[in-house]
Design a protein around this motif. Structure first.
Motif, PDB file in Angstrom:
ATOM      1  N   CYS A   1      63.060 116.037  -4.185  1.00  0.00           N
ATOM      2  CA  CYS A   1      61.694 115.513  -4.063  1.00  0.00           C
ATOM      3  C   CYS A   1      61.717 113.989  -3.912  1.00  0.00           C
ATOM      4  N   GLY A   2      62.586 113.323  -4.678  1.00  0.00           N
ATOM      5  CA  GLY A   2      62.721 111.874  -4.569  1.00  0.00           C
ATOM      6  C   GLY A   2      63.166 111.470  -3.171  1.00  0.00           C
ATOM      7  N   GLN A   3      64.109 112.226  -2.622  1.00  0.00           N
ATOM      8  CA  GLN A   3      64.612 111.938  -1.272  1.00  0.00           C
ATOM      9  C   GLN A   3      63.518 112.171  -0.224  1.00  0.00           C
ATOM     10  N   ALA A   4      62.763 113.251  -0.394  1.00  0.00           N
ATOM     11  CA  ALA A   4      61.675 113.543   0.561  1.00  0.00           C
ATOM     12  C   ALA A   4      60.651 112.412   0.536  1.00  0.00           C
ATOM     13  N   LYS A   5      60.346 111.926  -0.656  1.00  0.00           N
ATOM     14  CA  LYS A   5      59.392 110.820  -0.786  1.00  0.00           C
ATOM     15  C   LYS A   5      59.931 109.579  -0.061  1.00  0.00           C
ATOM     16  N   ALA A   6      61.230 109.319  -0.228  1.00  0.00           N
ATOM     17  CA  ALA A   6      61.845 108.163   0.449  1.00  0.00           C
ATOM     18  C   ALA A   6      61.732 108.313   1.969  1.00  0.00           C
ATOM     19  N   TRP A   7      61.982 109.516   2.491  1.00  0.00           N
ATOM     20  CA  TRP A   7      61.872 109.730   3.941  1.00  0.00           C
ATOM     21  C   TRP A   7      60.419 109.611   4.407  1.00  0.00           C
ATOM     22  N   HIS A   8      59.494 110.052   3.573  1.00  0.00           N
ATOM     23  CA  HIS A   8      58.071 109.863   3.908  1.00  0.00           C
ATOM     24  C   HIS A   8      57.764 108.375   4.035  1.00  0.00           C
ATOM     25  N   ASP A   9      58.245 107.604   3.050  1.00  0.00           N
ATOM     26  CA  ASP A   9      57.976 106.167   3.044  1.00  0.00           C
ATOM     27  C   ASP A   9      58.624 105.473   4.241  1.00  0.00           C
ATOM     28  N   GLN A  10      59.685 106.103   4.793  1.00  0.00           N
ATOM     29  CA  GLN A  10      60.324 105.536   5.984  1.00  0.00           C
ATOM     30  C   GLN A  10      59.632 105.977   7.268  1.00  0.00           C
ATOM     31  N   GLY A  11      58.542 106.743   7.127  1.00  0.00           N
ATOM     32  CA  GLY A  11      57.755 107.082   8.309  1.00  0.00           C
ATOM     33  C   GLY A  11      57.782 108.533   8.748  1.00  0.00           C
ATOM     34  N   LEU A  12      58.547 109.388   8.050  1.00  0.00           N
ATOM     35  CA  LEU A  12      58.560 110.813   8.419  1.00  0.00           C
ATOM     36  C   LEU A  12      57.408 111.511   7.691  1.00  0.00           C
ATOM     37  N   HIS A  13      56.207 111.338   8.230  1.00  0.00           N
ATOM     38  CA  HIS A  13      55.029 111.660   7.438  1.00  0.00           C
ATOM     39  C   HIS A  13      54.790 113.126   7.123  1.00  0.00           C
ATOM     40  N   SER A  14      55.312 114.041   7.942  1.00  0.00           N
ATOM     41  CA  SER A  14      55.033 115.449   7.632  1.00  0.00           C
ATOM     42  C   SER A  14      56.297 116.218   7.266  1.00  0.00           C
TER      43      SER A  14
END
Ligand code: C2E
Ligand code: CA
Ligand code: CA
Ligand code: CA
Length: 279
Positions: free
Chosen positions: A98-111
């Motif tokens: 979940c932490g990694q997914a949040k990091a990727w979201h913050d890098q612009g992978l919004h969905s």
């Protein structure tokens, strides 16, 4: 004959003892691994078969054993399940993923969606939903970007209580997937009662698409059924372009497999995304 029998028995007994000792060693070492930092999470992309973009990843645990090197789940998950350690392992994987997914979201992978495997013991744990909620709070990941993968056998063990837990999970807002679909023995009538978002066609069907006409028919039928029930269908274990082309022709929405990428550490995954290999 009697003597033979006795020898066989002794041999059998010794083999059983060795197995028990080995399992015990694994359990002791696994406890150490949980408390140390020996458990790692690898990520394998799920790819949209039309756009070729990564829609998300599946988190897969690895054990970086000090003597034996990188160990695959099949070598320790059974012991983890028997000993109950799987609950602690599941929490580690969930938090990290979940932490990694949040990091990727913050890098612009919004969905981007993160899928995590859930074993029977975790699913039946009274605190499961609560601990999920805590991890989502702590990591800041929106629940709808977490997908839980459950096998048919986990769900079929006690159908009524499964439906109740699944409903609670849907309330929380997470996505639900049936893993290894087609290998269990859930009846279709139950399937319709489970609030499922995604069907993952087991890799055994996908891998024999080209060699066996029957399996192609099964894959096609599962795609059709999932689509009619409003579910997304993910093909697991896609290894060849022939399999990919079959899946594409038969309107399977997503694929996962070595053809796209093996499971890799988070840094390598980020690099793959950057190179546009999978996104
Ligand atoms: P699974 O959930 O069915 O995961 C898919 C497995 O297929 C993974 O094996 C993956 O590396 C492998 N795979 C992916 N693409 C291909 C392909 O193209 N060809 C082939 N031959 N294999 C492919 P892995 O990582 O060894 O995991 C094995 C099983 O261990 C998983 O099967 C899952 O049941 C369990 N597992 C893994 N991580 C966890 C975890 O964190 N928690 C729990 N409870 N179980 C886990
Ligand atoms: Ca899985
Ligand atoms: Ca699977
Ligand atoms: Ca499997």
């Amino acid at each position: 004959a009697k003597k033979m029998g006795k020898n066989n028995y002794q041999f059998f007994n010794r083999a059983m003892n060795e197995l028990a000792v080995e399992r015990h060693t694994t359990e002791v070492e696994l406890r150490r691994a949980i408390n140390g930092n020996e458990l790692l999470v690898y990520y394998q992309p799920k790819v949209d078969l039309v756009s070729g973009m990564a829609t998300g990843a599946e988190a897969l645990v690895r054990w970086n054993h000090p003597d034996k090197g990188m160990m695959l789940p099949d070598a320790f998950i059974p012991v983890a399940e028997d000993s109950g350690l799987i609950v602690a392992i599941g929490k580690i994987v969930l938090r990290q993923a979940c932490g990694q997914a949040k990091a990727w979201h913050d890098q612009g992978l919004h969905s981007f969606t993160m899928a995590v495997n859930v074993s029977a013991l975790e699913f039946r744990d009274r605190h499961f939903v609560e601990s999920l909620r805590n991890v989502l709070d702590e990591t800041g990941l929106d629940a709808r970007f977490l997908q839980l993968e459950l096998t048919e056998s986990v769900l079929m063990r006690n159908v009524d209580s499964s439906i109740a837990v699944l409903r609670e999970l849907k309330q929380l807002g997470v996505q639900l997937a049936i893993d290894d679909f087609g290998t269990g023995y859930s009846s279709l009538s139950y399937l319709n009662q489970f609030p499922i978002d995604v069907l993952k066609i087991d890799q055994s069907f996908v891998q024999s698409i080209s060699s066996s006409v029957g399996n192609g028919v099964i894959v096609n039928a599962v795609i059709g059924m999932g689509t009619c029930l409003g579910q997304r269908v993910v093909a697991e274990g896609v290894e060849t372009s022939a399999q990919l082309s079959f899946l594409h022709t038969h309107h399977c929405t997503e694929g996962q497999g070595y053809l796209f990428s093996a499971p890799v550490p988070a840094d390598d995954f980020t690099r793959l995304l950057g190179q546009g290999v999978i996104g």
